[in-house]
Design a protein around this motif. Structure first.
Motif, short mmCIF file in Angstrom:
data_model
loop_
_atom_site.label_atom_id
_atom_site.label_comp_id
_atom_site.label_asym_id
_atom_site.label_seq_id
_atom_site.Cartn_x
_atom_site.Cartn_y
_atom_site.Cartn_z
N LEU A 171 0.82 -1.21 0.00
CA LEU A 171 0.00 0.00 0.00
C LEU A 171 0.85 1.27 0.00
CD1 LEU A 171 -2.95 -0.99 2.37
CD2 LEU A 171 -2.90 -0.93 -0.13
N GLY A 172 2.17 1.11 -0.08
CA GLY A 172 3.02 2.27 -0.33
C GLY A 172 3.82 2.79 0.84
N ALA A 173 3.92 2.04 1.96
CA ALA A 173 4.67 2.54 3.11
C ALA A 173 6.18 2.51 2.87
CB ALA A 173 4.33 1.74 4.36
N SER A 224 9.97 2.21 2.92
CA SER A 224 10.97 2.04 3.98
C SER A 224 10.40 2.27 5.37
CB SER A 224 12.16 2.98 3.74
OG SER A 224 11.71 4.33 3.77
N ASP A 225 9.20 2.84 5.44
CA ASP A 225 8.56 3.08 6.74
C ASP A 225 7.64 1.93 7.15
OD1 ASP A 225 9.59 5.73 7.30
OD2 ASP A 225 8.34 6.42 5.63
N SER A 226 7.65 0.83 6.40
CA SER A 226 6.71 -0.27 6.66
C SER A 226 6.85 -0.84 8.07
CB SER A 226 6.90 -1.38 5.63
OG SER A 226 6.52 -0.93 4.35
N GLU A 227 8.09 -1.01 8.55
CA GLU A 227 8.26 -1.58 9.88
C GLU A 227 7.69 -0.66 10.95
OE1 GLU A 227 12.17 -2.93 10.80
OE2 GLU A 227 12.28 -4.27 9.07
N ASP A 228 7.88 0.65 10.79
CA ASP A 228 7.31 1.61 11.74
C ASP A 228 5.79 1.55 11.71
OD1 ASP A 228 9.82 2.45 12.50
OD2 ASP A 228 9.85 4.16 11.12
N VAL A 229 5.23 1.42 10.50
CA VAL A 229 3.78 1.36 10.34
C VAL A 229 3.21 0.15 11.06
CG1 VAL A 229 1.94 0.90 8.66
CG2 VAL A 229 3.60 2.71 8.22
N PHE A 272 -9.61 -11.81 12.85
CA PHE A 272 -8.63 -10.94 13.48
C PHE A 272 -7.66 -10.40 12.44
CE2 PHE A 272 -4.45 -10.23 15.39
CZ PHE A 272 -4.76 -9.28 16.35
N ARG A 273 -7.27 -11.26 11.48
CA ARG A 273 -6.33 -10.84 10.43
C ARG A 273 -6.87 -9.65 9.64
NH1 ARG A 273 -5.57 -12.75 4.84
NH2 ARG A 273 -3.43 -12.32 4.18
N SER A 274 -8.12 -9.73 9.19
CA SER A 274 -8.66 -8.62 8.39
C SER A 274 -8.85 -7.37 9.26
CB SER A 274 -9.97 -9.02 7.71
OG SER A 274 -10.95 -9.40 8.65
N TRP A 275 -9.22 -7.55 10.55
CA TRP A 275 -9.34 -6.41 11.46
C TRP A 275 -7.98 -5.74 11.65
CZ3 TRP A 275 -7.55 -5.75 16.66
CH2 TRP A 275 -8.14 -4.68 17.36
N LEU A 276 -6.94 -6.54 11.81
CA LEU A 276 -5.60 -6.01 11.96
C LEU A 276 -5.14 -5.30 10.69
CD1 LEU A 276 -2.82 -5.77 13.42
CD2 LEU A 276 -2.26 -8.01 12.43
N LEU A 277 -5.39 -5.92 9.52
CA LEU A 277 -4.96 -5.30 8.27
C LEU A 277 -5.68 -3.99 8.00
CD1 LEU A 277 -4.48 -8.35 5.87
CD2 LEU A 277 -2.81 -7.21 7.34
N ALA A 278 -6.91 -3.85 8.53
CA ALA A 278 -7.61 -2.56 8.42
C ALA A 278 -6.84 -1.49 9.19
CB ALA A 278 -9.03 -2.69 8.96
N ILE A 279 -6.31 -1.85 10.34
CA ILE A 279 -5.51 -0.89 11.12
C ILE A 279 -4.21 -0.56 10.39
CG2 ILE A 279 -4.27 -0.55 13.31
CD1 ILE A 279 -6.40 -2.32 14.64
N VAL A 280 -3.58 -1.58 9.80
CA VAL A 280 -2.36 -1.36 9.02
C VAL A 280 -2.65 -0.43 7.83
CG1 VAL A 280 -0.59 -2.45 7.57
CG2 VAL A 280 -1.33 -3.56 9.69
N THR A 311 -1.10 3.26 7.16
CA THR A 311 -0.40 3.57 5.91
C THR A 311 -0.99 4.83 5.28
OG1 THR A 311 0.01 1.21 5.57
CG2 THR A 311 0.36 2.65 3.69
N ARG A 312 -2.33 4.97 5.34
CA ARG A 312 -2.94 6.20 4.82
C ARG A 312 -2.47 7.41 5.62
NH1 ARG A 312 -7.89 3.11 5.36
NH2 ARG A 312 -8.22 1.92 3.45
#
Length: 202
Positions: free
Chosen positions: A54-56, A58-63, A84-92, A96-97
């Motif tokens: 989704l475009g994070a 080099s900041d992916s780990e921080d995200v 839980f996976r889809s709920w977590l990915l919504a937060i990720v 990222t946004r």
């Protein structure tokens, strides 16, 4: 997040079946940090791929670190309506946004890691590797970069992360009809861009 001293490990005994996400969430809500550590370990790879795709960049780990912290704080709000996976990915996805807004580059840098390094963890993943494999990989990455942000998000969720329609609804927070119609339109745009690229190279 480090396990608490003397924390109980529920998956260390090889004679016991691994706990599913719902059981781990229940224990984590009750203060079992080891249970939450197991959830983090189980879903880190998916969370990282989501942030990168989704475009994070080099900041992916921080995200994903921020996403896991927020997920822990919001466990009481998780109702189990989606996995839980889809709920977590919504937060990720939301984190990222937020990153894009802070960068001021909402439309930039999607899939740069996959384009730059085809041997990376992202390209090695079976689902992503199948899409990116072969000589069309570079054209696909370039075409995805040209799609509007929301079109990219739905394509990444449905085909790169291999989420179901229901999981995509949960991850993006869109109505089901929006996911369905935008997936169809985004695929049509992507096909058009790929066909144009093939003609250009022909």
């Amino acid at each position: 997040m480090e396990p608490a001293a003397g924390g109980r490990c529920h998956e260390c005994d090889p004679t016991e079946a691994p706990l599913d996400d719902e059981a781990l969430v229940t224990r984590a809500r009750a203060g079992d940090l080891e249970a939450y550590n197991l959830l983090v370990a189980r879903h880190t790879a998916s969370a990282y791929r989501t942030a990168v795709l989704l475009g994070a960049g080099s900041d992916s780990e921080d995200v994903i670190q921020e996403a896991f912290v927020k997920a822990y704080r919001k466990l009481s709000r998780y109702r189990g309506d989606a996995s839980f996976r889809s709920w977590l990915l919504a937060i990720v996805a939301n984190e990222t946004r937020n990153l894009h807004r802070s960068r001021g580059r909402r439309d930039g840098l999607v899939l740069r890691a996959a384009a730059a390094d085809p041997t990376s963890e992202i390209a090695e993943d079976d689902a992503v590797g199948a899409v990116l494999a072969g000589e069309r990989r570079a054209s696909l990455v370039q075409a995805l970069r040209q799609l509007p942000v929301r079109d990219r998000e739905v394509i990444v969720c449905r085909f790169f992360l291999d989420l179901t329609e229901e999981e995509t609804v949960a991850a993006l927070g869109w109505p089901r009809g929006t996911v369905k119609s935008r997936t169809s339109r985004a695929l049509a745009k992507l096909r058009g861009l790929l066909d144009g690229a093939e003609v250009g190279h022909g």
